[in-house]
Design an enzyme around this catalytic site. Structure first.
Site, PDB file in Angstrom:
ATOM      1  N   HIS A  19       0.866  -1.193   0.000  1.00 23.54           N
ATOM      2  CA  HIS A  19       0.000   0.000   0.000  1.00 23.54           C
ATOM      3  C   HIS A  19       0.893   1.230   0.000  1.00 23.54           C
ATOM      4  CE1 HIS A  19      -3.968   1.910   1.630  1.00 23.54           C
ATOM      5  NE2 HIS A  19      -3.254   2.794   0.940  1.00 23.54           N
ATOM      6  N   HIS A  21       1.339   4.679  -2.553  1.00 18.60           N
ATOM      7  CA  HIS A  21       0.996   5.445  -3.758  1.00 18.60           C
ATOM      8  C   HIS A  21       2.296   6.094  -4.210  1.00 18.60           C
ATOM      9  CE1 HIS A  21      -3.389   5.194  -2.826  1.00 18.60           C
ATOM     10  NE2 HIS A  21      -2.906   5.061  -1.605  1.00 18.60           N
ATOM     11  N   HIS A 211      -9.448   0.649  -1.751  1.00 17.28           N
ATOM     12  CA  HIS A 211      -9.451   1.326  -0.453  1.00 17.28           C
ATOM     13  C   HIS A 211     -10.875   1.214   0.103  1.00 17.28           C
ATOM     14  CE1 HIS A 211      -5.654   2.937  -1.709  1.00 17.28           C
ATOM     15  NE2 HIS A 211      -5.562   3.800  -0.703  1.00 17.28           N
ATOM     16  N   GLU A 214     -11.503   3.264   5.364  1.00 17.28           N
ATOM     17  CA  GLU A 214     -10.480   4.198   5.865  1.00 17.28           C
ATOM     18  C   GLU A 214     -11.255   5.310   6.601  1.00 17.28           C
ATOM     19  OE1 GLU A 214      -8.362   6.342   2.779  1.00 17.28           O
ATOM     20  OE2 GLU A 214      -6.843   7.093   4.174  1.00 17.28           O
ATOM     21  N   ASP A 292       1.669   4.032   2.738  1.00 21.93           N
ATOM     22  CA  ASP A 292       0.635   4.817   2.047  1.00 21.93           C
ATOM     23  C   ASP A 292       1.240   5.956   1.217  1.00 21.93           C
ATOM     24  OD1 ASP A 292      -1.946   5.297   1.269  1.00 21.93           O
ATOM     25  OD2 ASP A 292      -2.670   6.036   3.181  1.00 21.93           O
ATOM     26  N   ASP A 293       1.479   7.109   1.838  1.00 26.91           N
ATOM     27  CA  ASP A 293       2.065   8.264   1.138  1.00 26.91           C
ATOM     28  C   ASP A 293       3.189   8.802   2.025  1.00 26.91           C
ATOM     29  OD1 ASP A 293      -0.052   8.733  -1.119  1.00 26.91           O
ATOM     30  OD2 ASP A 293      -1.202   8.450   0.718  1.00 26.91           O
TER      31      ASP A 293
HETATM   32  N1  HPA Z   1      -6.774   7.099   0.649  1.00 22.31           N
HETATM   33  C1  HPA Z   1      -7.405   7.345  -0.491  1.00 22.31           C
HETATM   34  N2  HPA Z   1      -6.795   7.794  -1.557  1.00 22.31           N
HETATM   35  C2  HPA Z   1      -5.491   8.008  -1.506  1.00 22.31           C
HETATM   36  C3  HPA Z   1      -4.771   7.786  -0.358  1.00 22.31           C
HETATM   37  C4  HPA Z   1      -5.456   7.283   0.779  1.00 22.31           C
HETATM   38  O1  HPA Z   1      -4.909   7.043   1.867  1.00 22.31           O
HETATM   39  N3  HPA Z   1      -3.493   8.092  -0.646  1.00 22.31           N
HETATM   40  C5  HPA Z   1      -3.450   8.488  -1.927  1.00 22.31           C
HETATM   41  N4  HPA Z   1      -4.655   8.447  -2.454  1.00 22.31           N
HETATM   42 ZN    ZN Z   2      -3.808   4.626   0.181  1.00 22.30          ZN
END
Ligand code: HPA
Ligand code: ZN
Length: 355
Positions: A19, A21, A211, A214, A292-293
């Site tokens: 996970h 991006h 996703h 969340e 994630d990011d």
């Molecule tokens: N959630 C949804 N979209 C996203 C995320 C995330 O954590 N990171 C990058 N795009």
């Molecule tokens: Zn994500």
């Protein structure tokens, strides 16, 4: 064991990342550099003082109020990515960093619609990422896969066009792209909007994740599984609100790709200790820990592992369960999985009696 020894032990644990991006690994310093090189104008300081400097932007990233607040910066950030070389260097830098954190296999998301909508060809993006993947395998022995994500705030017809463009290039059948995912704003954009494209992917034997859970409630998870036949759940933290669903996910060995530091930064939880990691372990839910990011959420994969350890004080057996599950839930072939499982076995042997 000292904290430093625990961190070394977690560093040495062979990891898979599922996970990530790739556009979320763009650091503020690289963002400013590429904006300069590619002559991309960033928002004026009068409109948003966060764009005064990389440091100011980094500071703003510590104050996200929600997923949508983050996404606003995420889409501005990626607007500086223009050439194949930009995508290649972004991905190669991520792979190098991941390798340093003990990642052996990575399955990374990319958001083609966020690039094609700005006039950057899909092929430009995939060519750059593909070059980085090859170099990372040669230089670090790090294997990887690409997951094409659809932006859920855009219409389903747009997702379909993107899917068909990748299909027409033979990217799914050749394995250039391993699977599809669904990201961006969750609440108000349930997975079934994209049912048709997921059905096509399922029929064609293309891997599927989304996703879900969340910011959205647990029905986003059940709808992703039931209506879009997803094989994985990204984030999935709201699983704790539906015990029957949690038991089903455990029984089916559906991989949940968790992102602890992201969940804190986007205020899905107030601290890592609030995440359902103990519950997942006792109920046998298979999950992986991911970044994630990382350029936006204050940490790469090892930082996330360390944060989990600080919050939950897991033992060697529990970490082995997590690492084995991450490998088993990966989309690499059986031979690669066997190699990775053996590496984890050796790790467990070498740290026996310590953690
Ligand atoms: N959630 C949804 N979209 C996203 C995320 C995330 O954590 N990171 C990058 N795009
Ligand atoms: Zn994500």
């Amino acid at each position: 064991m000292t904290e430093a020894a625990i961190q070394q032990c977690l560093h040495d644990l062979p990891k898979c990342e599922h996970h990530l991006h790739i556009e979320g690994s763009l650091s503020p310093s690289l963002l400013f550099r590429l904006a300069d090189t590619n002559k991309i104008s960033l928002p004026a300081i009068e409109t948003d003082p966060s764009f005064a400097s990389p440091e100011a932007l980094e500071g703003r990233y510590t104050r996200f109020t929600s997923l949508n607040d983050f996404l606003h910066y995420y889409y501005i950030g990626m607007s500086v990515l223009i050439t194949t070389a930009d995508f290649e260097s972004l991905a190669y830098e991520y792979f190098a960093r991941a390798h340093n954190d003990g990642v052996h296999h990575a399955e990374i998301f990319f958001d083609p619609q966020a690039h094609t909508s700005r006039g950057i060809a899909y092929e430009t993006v995939v060519a750059g990422l593909g070059m980085a993947q090859k170099r990372a395998e040669k230089d670090f022995g790090l294997t990887s896969k690409l997951i094409l994500c659809f932006l859920r705030h855009l219409p389903a017809s747009d997702a379909k066009d993107t899917y068909q463009a990748a299909e027409a290039l033979g990217h799914f059948s050749s394995g250039v792209v391993a699977g599809i995912g669904l990201d961006s704003s969750e609440v108000g954009f349930p997975p079934e909007i994209f049912k048709e494209v997921y059905e096509s992917a399922s029929k064609a034997g293309i891997r599927r994740t989304a996703h879900a859970g969340e910011e959205g409630d647990s029905t986003y998870i059940s709808r992703a599984l039931d209506l879009c036949s997803t094989e994985r759940i990204d984030h999935g933290i709201r699983l704790v609100d539906d015990d029957a669903l949690l038991k089903r996910v455990a029984k089916d060995k559906t991989l949940v790709t968790m992102c602890p530091l992201s969940n804190v930064r986007l205020r899905c939880v107030t601290k890592v200790a609030e995440l359902p990691i103990r519950k997942f372990l006792t109920e046998g839910v298979r999950f992986s820990i991911n970044s994630d990011d990382p350029a936006y959420f204050g940490g790469y994969i090892l930082d996330n592992y360390i944060a989990v350890q600080e919050a939950f004080r897991l033992n060697l057996k529990e970490w082995k369960f997590i690492a084995d599950g991450a490998i088993e839930g990966s989309w690499c072939d059986g031979e690669r999985k066997q190699v990775l499982l053996e590496k984890v076995e050796q790790w467990a042997e070498s740290y026996k009696g310590t953690l």
